[in-house]
Design an enzyme around this catalytic site. Sequence first.
Site, PDB file in Angstrom:
ATOM      1  N   GLU A 192     -10.276 -52.077  -8.478  1.00  0.00           N
ATOM      2  CA  GLU A 192     -10.829 -51.087  -9.407  1.00  0.00           C
ATOM      3  C   GLU A 192     -12.346 -51.008  -9.246  1.00  0.00           C
ATOM      4  O   GLU A 192     -12.927 -49.924  -9.247  1.00  0.00           O
ATOM      5  CB  GLU A 192     -10.458 -51.438 -10.846  1.00  0.00           C
ATOM      6  CG  GLU A 192      -8.969 -51.389 -11.162  1.00  0.00           C
ATOM      7  CD  GLU A 192      -8.369 -50.000 -11.066  1.00  0.00           C
ATOM      8  OE1 GLU A 192      -9.112 -49.018 -10.830  1.00  0.00           O
ATOM      9  OE2 GLU A 192      -7.140 -49.882 -11.213  1.00  0.00           O
ATOM     10  N   HIS A 198     -12.987 -41.493  -8.792  1.00  0.00           N
ATOM     11  CA  HIS A 198     -12.459 -42.867  -8.816  1.00  0.00           C
ATOM     12  C   HIS A 198     -11.131 -42.945  -8.066  1.00  0.00           C
ATOM     13  O   HIS A 198     -10.915 -43.876  -7.269  1.00  0.00           O
ATOM     14  CB  HIS A 198     -12.275 -43.320 -10.267  1.00  0.00           C
ATOM     15  CG  HIS A 198     -11.561 -44.629 -10.402  1.00  0.00           C
ATOM     16  ND1 HIS A 198     -12.209 -45.841 -10.289  1.00  0.00           N
ATOM     17  CD2 HIS A 198     -10.255 -44.910 -10.632  1.00  0.00           C
ATOM     18  CE1 HIS A 198     -11.330 -46.818 -10.450  1.00  0.00           C
ATOM     19  NE2 HIS A 198     -10.133 -46.286 -10.660  1.00  0.00           N
ATOM     20  N   GLU A 199     -10.238 -41.979  -8.305  1.00  0.00           N
ATOM     21  CA  GLU A 199      -8.931 -41.996  -7.633  1.00  0.00           C
ATOM     22  C   GLU A 199      -9.091 -41.809  -6.122  1.00  0.00           C
ATOM     23  O   GLU A 199      -8.390 -42.444  -5.332  1.00  0.00           O
ATOM     24  CB  GLU A 199      -8.023 -40.913  -8.221  1.00  0.00           C
ATOM     25  CG  GLU A 199      -7.642 -41.152  -9.679  1.00  0.00           C
ATOM     26  CD  GLU A 199      -6.936 -42.472  -9.881  1.00  0.00           C
ATOM     27  OE1 GLU A 199      -6.113 -42.856  -9.024  1.00  0.00           O
ATOM     28  OE2 GLU A 199      -7.202 -43.147 -10.898  1.00  0.00           O
ATOM     29  N   HIS A 243      -9.892 -45.009  -4.390  1.00  0.00           N
ATOM     30  CA  HIS A 243      -8.737 -45.842  -4.021  1.00  0.00           C
ATOM     31  C   HIS A 243      -8.176 -45.428  -2.659  1.00  0.00           C
ATOM     32  O   HIS A 243      -7.720 -46.277  -1.888  1.00  0.00           O
ATOM     33  CB  HIS A 243      -7.644 -45.729  -5.080  1.00  0.00           C
ATOM     34  CG  HIS A 243      -7.886 -46.554  -6.307  1.00  0.00           C
ATOM     35  ND1 HIS A 243      -8.115 -47.909  -6.260  1.00  0.00           N
ATOM     36  CD2 HIS A 243      -7.924 -46.196  -7.627  1.00  0.00           C
ATOM     37  CE1 HIS A 243      -8.285 -48.364  -7.492  1.00  0.00           C
ATOM     38  NE2 HIS A 243      -8.185 -47.355  -8.334  1.00  0.00           N
TER      39      HIS A 243
END
Length: 260
Positions: free
Chosen positions: A191, A132-133, A136
């Site tokens: 997100e 997930h990071e 970004h």
Amino acid sequence: MKNITLKIASVAVCLLTVLAAQAQFNMKRGLKALQQGVQAVTLTDSQMAEYVRESVDWMDRNNPVCEPDDPYTIRLDKLTQGITEADGIPLNFKVYRVIDVNAFACPDGSVRVFSSLMDMMDDDELMGVIGHEIGHVLKHHSKNAFRNQLLTGALKDAVAASGSKAAALTDSQLGTLSESLINARYSQKQENEADDCGYDFLVMNGRNPLGMARAFEKMLNMEQQAGVKQSAIARMFSSHPDTQARIRHITERAAKEGIQ
């Protein structure tokens, strides 16, 4: 009467002189602000890369980084084995031995995982957070957030005054930039984008994307526990009421694609 007229004329001349000086001062200040704004908008990728590198180096110097033979590092190295880049961005991984529960990825591909997060996540869940990071980073969310931090307050003046080369920043300024990398806040849309991008990244690298949904569920369940509610990841979840929808989206997508 003549003297009174002369005095009035003299006062008028003085007043006009003061107003002219004030106008000239305001014009100079406005031009300076405009010049700084132009320089800020044209901040180059090489300058950005230099600021990010300095900030990551500052964080690594000011946090307890686990040694290569530390069990935390060994576990992270094993989990990320073979994952060396993301869309051409070289990745590097380190563990900070700290009590906060967090993980973050920087625009230059530096991924930092906190030991307390590793304590509460199994391997798939931990990779889900990392994916997930990295999402970004791939969507340029972290880069844009970092740029915004650079262009505010005293940092904006330092950047604008530096011209074509990166400004020499103080420890305090580097600390501010580092804080923005660690605790970057993203919109609901960002997100969601990071979820899907991270999902694709995990699948492409042979990892189970369902770990991301399980990690989110675990963080939601532990949010009210002492010491977890104030963590950066917990704050991110509490500020986004659609987290359950994100979990369903990941789970349903995996089911459609036959991922157990």
